[in-house]
Motif scaffolding. Structure first.
Motif: not given
Length: 844
Positions: A569, A572, A578, A588, A592, A595-596
């Motif tokens: 993740i 990417q 999943s 999760i 995400w 992470v963005i």
């Protein structure tokens, strides 16, 4: 018969003079040899008279004629000596039985009004401008008459089509008056007494002549030593060049060029027929220190006396009947000008005019000497004293000789890195290498005259330039700048190097970082990101472990798969499956989101970091220097740039000069080592020409030269004013430039001189990061990749080594899997029994 009657009339006079008669009588002629004290030549004439009479004796077998000589010396030591000399000379020449006087013109001592009263004066020197002091009816010139020679020289110059000439002479400028008004003439009076080619006044005359760039020169003299000294001095100053034409009026041109060491194009007159001088006479040249022309003159004088004696005594065939017979001065004059019996000697035929005693009918050859070859290109025939000049058409131009310079050239230089370097007892450097290339191409040898450290090596016209101006050197090599002041004093070659002013500064510390991709985040943030990945992976693992729904799945989120899923993740990437449960998906989803945010922040920071890295705030121009106070600056003392700053009244140069003048002790420098050490501290900038600073930058680590847009200058070779060989050197320089030799030398001395013994951890202005990323910016990524590849290989090798050491255990584990406790629990679910469950699983 006429001669017998003449001598019979003299018998009574002879009896009174000689007393008792001898049993053997002879015909005699007696002459007095004139000369300054120490220059008497009675012995020479007596020897020649004896030799000539011995030759005549071979024909007549009996010696019935004799030549006699006595010496009359003029002594200038004191007034009394002068008076006694004159009185003795007058008493001598009052005797009618002295037939003639022989020798040069010596002012009042040879006066025909006071001293030489009855005799002819056989003049053995050139009359020149002194001809006005002589009684032409009593002086007989053995050499050509001055007026006729002057017209002949002028006519030859006209036929050669020379229109701009320099005329060199000691005292006779008569030919100048006969040259056409269309010919521009620059008369130069040579020193009256030239003892050697090093004569200072002679050197000055020739240097001025070279400065005037005259290429047609006339040397007018009848003295061989004068001609020799002038030509040797001209040779040393390279005025005997293939582009310069000389005309020499000396009557024995062959003797002038006999040694074959003269260059250029020379023309001259040849009156002497040296082959007419008997071979057994030539030993007198060294014995009496004579030139060939001097010997020819003496031979012809004695020959004329013998000619008169032979005519008066009926060829000396019959002895006089009683008493010796002497020719008187009166009868000598009558026989000498008797045109029925002329004498032909080494200087041609002797025919004198009726009204004057000037020679009227004789011939001279016009010779040329080019590229070591002597040719006859014309003649001058004198008919009744009038010259008739005949010069062949289309005389070929002088070809460029294979070796332009025969003697080693004296070349002045000065030690300046990297132009001229003196190391280990020998010279080297850019200019020295260039000089060697020129020497190979033009085939010359040279001797260096190093003026480094001399007292006169100061100012723009000192040192090398001064030696060129004074004629002490023929070329200057080294760091010789072309300036307007120098251009007015010396000549320059084509430009060898061009440069501008530059700054010598300390390089910036190198920002090279192989792990540059890590710079956007600090270390603690990277550690937090790693911890964040670990937390997400562990959370997925724990939920999967205690979630009953996960127990029935074939692919479960064990610890390895959870960590792999979290890392995918972040990077990417994609995975094969999943999470299914709500709790795992919640984790999760927020992972995400985080992470963005992290990726957006990383991308923005990396772009900003690379942009800032391209910015260089260091001092790079004189304007930057003038606007700051932390870095001091200066120039070389008494240099071209110091004069430039001093003369400027515009900003920032005026302000910078005020600063340097206030801090004179630390801003106006001379020692190279001090300059470099101060620049390397990073708190000093040195302003100098580009070639100097570039050389310093290649020789020392951590400093660099930055060009500026002012102070442009050129460097060239220097020559004395009007040096005729400058074109030859310029031509060779162009060939070296076209062949790339100059570029190779520039590369050798300015690009390959790095003396750094360790890696340079600084970067120059030209090395700063550009908009495009270089491999050095991201090489850390490849290092990380290589490290993990190596780690994977090592893990695999370790695994294979372990299996090789436990083969049975491995086989057992692989061939006999344990039976499940509840076979039904591990059976795959029946998706057809529950359609709703099947649909949910599909969407999941």
């Amino acid at each position: 018969m006429k001669g017998a009657l003449l001598f019979t009339s003299l018998v009574l006079l002879q009896c009174c003079c000689h007393g008792d008669a001898s049993s053997s009588f002879t015909y005699n002629i007696k002459a007095s040899v004139l000369g300054e004290a120490g220059e008497e030549r009675e012995e020479l004439y007596s020897t020649l008279g004896q030799l000539l009479m011995e030759q005549h004796l071979t024909l007549h077998q009996r010696q019935v004629c004799a030549l006699h000589f006595n010496t009359i010396t003029f002594n200038r030591s004191s007034g009394d000596d002068v008076y006694r000399s004159l009185q003795k000379a007058r008493d001598n020449f009052s005797n009618q039985f002295i037939a003639a006087a022989i020798g040069p013109f010596i002012d009042v001592f040879t006066s025909t009004d006071y001293v030489i009263l009855h005799q002819y004066h056989l003049l053995t020197s050139a009359a020149g401008q002194k001809v006005e002091l002589m009684d032409q009816s009593k002086v007989v010139s053995i050499l050509p008459e001055p007026t006729s020679m002057a017209r002949a020289i002028a006519d030859v110059i006209h036929r050669l089509d020379w229109d701009n000439v320099a005329f060199l002479s000691q005292d006779d400028f008569a030919p100048v008056l006969h040259l056409s008004k269309k010919i521009q003439v620059w008369p130069i009076r040579l020193p009256a007494h030239i003892s050697s080619s090093e004569d200072p006044e002679l050197q000055r005359n020739l240097i001025e002549l070279r400065k005037a760039e005259k290429d047609k020169l006339i040397l007018h003299s009848t003295r061989r030593d004068t001609v020799h000294h002038v030509l040797m001095a001209a040779k040393k100053l390279l005025l005997l060049h293939h582009s310069i034409d000389w005309f020499i009026s000396y009557p024995d041109f062959e003797d002038v060029v006999e040694d074959g060491q003269l260059q250029g194009s020379l023309y001259g007159l040849q009156l002497l027929r040296y082959d007419k001088i008997p071979d057994n006479f030539t030993h007198l040249l060294s014995r009496h220190n004579l030139s060939r022309l001097d010997l020819g003159l003496a031979v012809d004088v004695v020959g004329l006396l013998q000619h008169v004696l032979l005519a008066a005594s009926d060829s000396c065939y019959l002895r006089p009947s009683d008493n010796d017979v002497f020719v008187t001065a009166t009868h000598f004059k009558q026989h000498l000008k008797d045109k029925s019996r002329t004498y032909s000697g080494a200087l041609g035929e002797y025919v004198w005019g009726n009204d004057t005693n000037a020679r009227t009918n004789y011939t001279m050859d016009i010779l040329s000497y080019r590229a070591g070859e002597r040719d006859t290109v014309g003649s001058v025939d004198f008919v009744n004293g009038d010259p008739v000049v005949d010069v062949q058409e289309d005389i070929p131009l002088t070809a460029v000789p294979d070796r332009i310079f025969t003697d080693p050239l004296t070349i002045v230089t000065k030690q300046t890195d990297p132009f001229i370097i003196f190391r280990d007892g020998r010279h080297t450097g850019f200019s020295y290498d260039l000089l060697q290339e020129l020497a190979k191409k033009l085939k010359f040898d040279f001797v260096l005259d190093d003026v480094t450290g001399r007292p006169d090596d100061a100012g723009p016209l000192g040192g090398m330039v001064k030696n060129l101006i004074e004629g002490k050197a023929l070329m200057a090599v080294g760091k010789l700048e072309v300036t307007a002041e120098r251009e007015s004093e010396i000549s320059f070659s084509y430009t060898i190097l061009s440069t501008q002013a530059s700054l010598l500064i300390r390089k910036a510390k190198s920002t090279r970082n192989y792990f540059q991709f890590l710079d956007p985040f600090k270390t603690d943030l990277w550690m937090m990101i790693l911890a964040f990945i670990a937390v997400a992976a562990i959370a997925l693992f724990l939920i999967s472990r205690y979630d009953p729904t996960q127990q029935t799945l074939e692919q479960r989120f064990d610890l390895k798969e959870s960590a792999w899923y979290a890392l995918n993740i972040l990077l990417q990437g994609t995975t094969d499956y999943s999470p299914q449960t709500t709790s795992m998906r919640a984790i999760i989803a927020f992972f995400w989101f985080s992470v963005i945010i992290l990726e957006a922040a990383y991308t923005a920071n990396l772009a900003a970091y690379l942009t800032l890295q391209q910015m260089d705030s260091r001092v790079k121009t004189v304007d930057d220097l003038a606007r700051q106070n932390s870095i001091k600056y200066g120039v070389a003392n008494n240099s071209h740039l110091m004069n430039f700053f001093q003369s400027q009244d515009e900003d920032p140069f005026e302000r910078m000069w005020a600063f340097m003048k206030i801090n004179e002790e630390t801003s106006l420098l001379e020692d190279k080592q001090e300059i470099v050490e101060r620049v390397m501290t990073g708190r000093f900038a040195f302003i100098a020409d580009g070639v100097t600073n570039e050389y310093y930058a290649t020789q020392y680590c951590g400093i660099e030269a930055i060009d500026q847009n002012f102070g442009a200058k050129d460097f060239s070779l220097g020559f004395p004013p009007g040096a005729p060989y400058r074109d030859d050197v310029n031509r060779a320089l162009l060939e070296l430039k076209e062949n790339g030799v100059l570029d190779d030398l520039r590369q050798k001395w300015w690009m390959e001189g790095q003396n750094c013994s360790e890696d340079d951890d600084t970067r120059s202005v030209s090395d700063q990061t550009t908009a495009e990323l270089e491999i050095a910016n991201m090489v850390g990524v490849f290092i990380v990749l290589a490290a993990f590849v190596l780690l994977a290989v090592l893990v695999d090798i370790a695994k294979r080594v372990y299996r090789h050491g436990h083969p049975k255990e491995e086989v057992t584990q692989e061939t006999e899997p344990p039976e499940p406790a509840n076979p039904e629990a591990t059976a795959p679910p029946d998706w057809t029994a529950d359609p709703l469950h099947t649909q949910f699983a599909f969407y999941a």
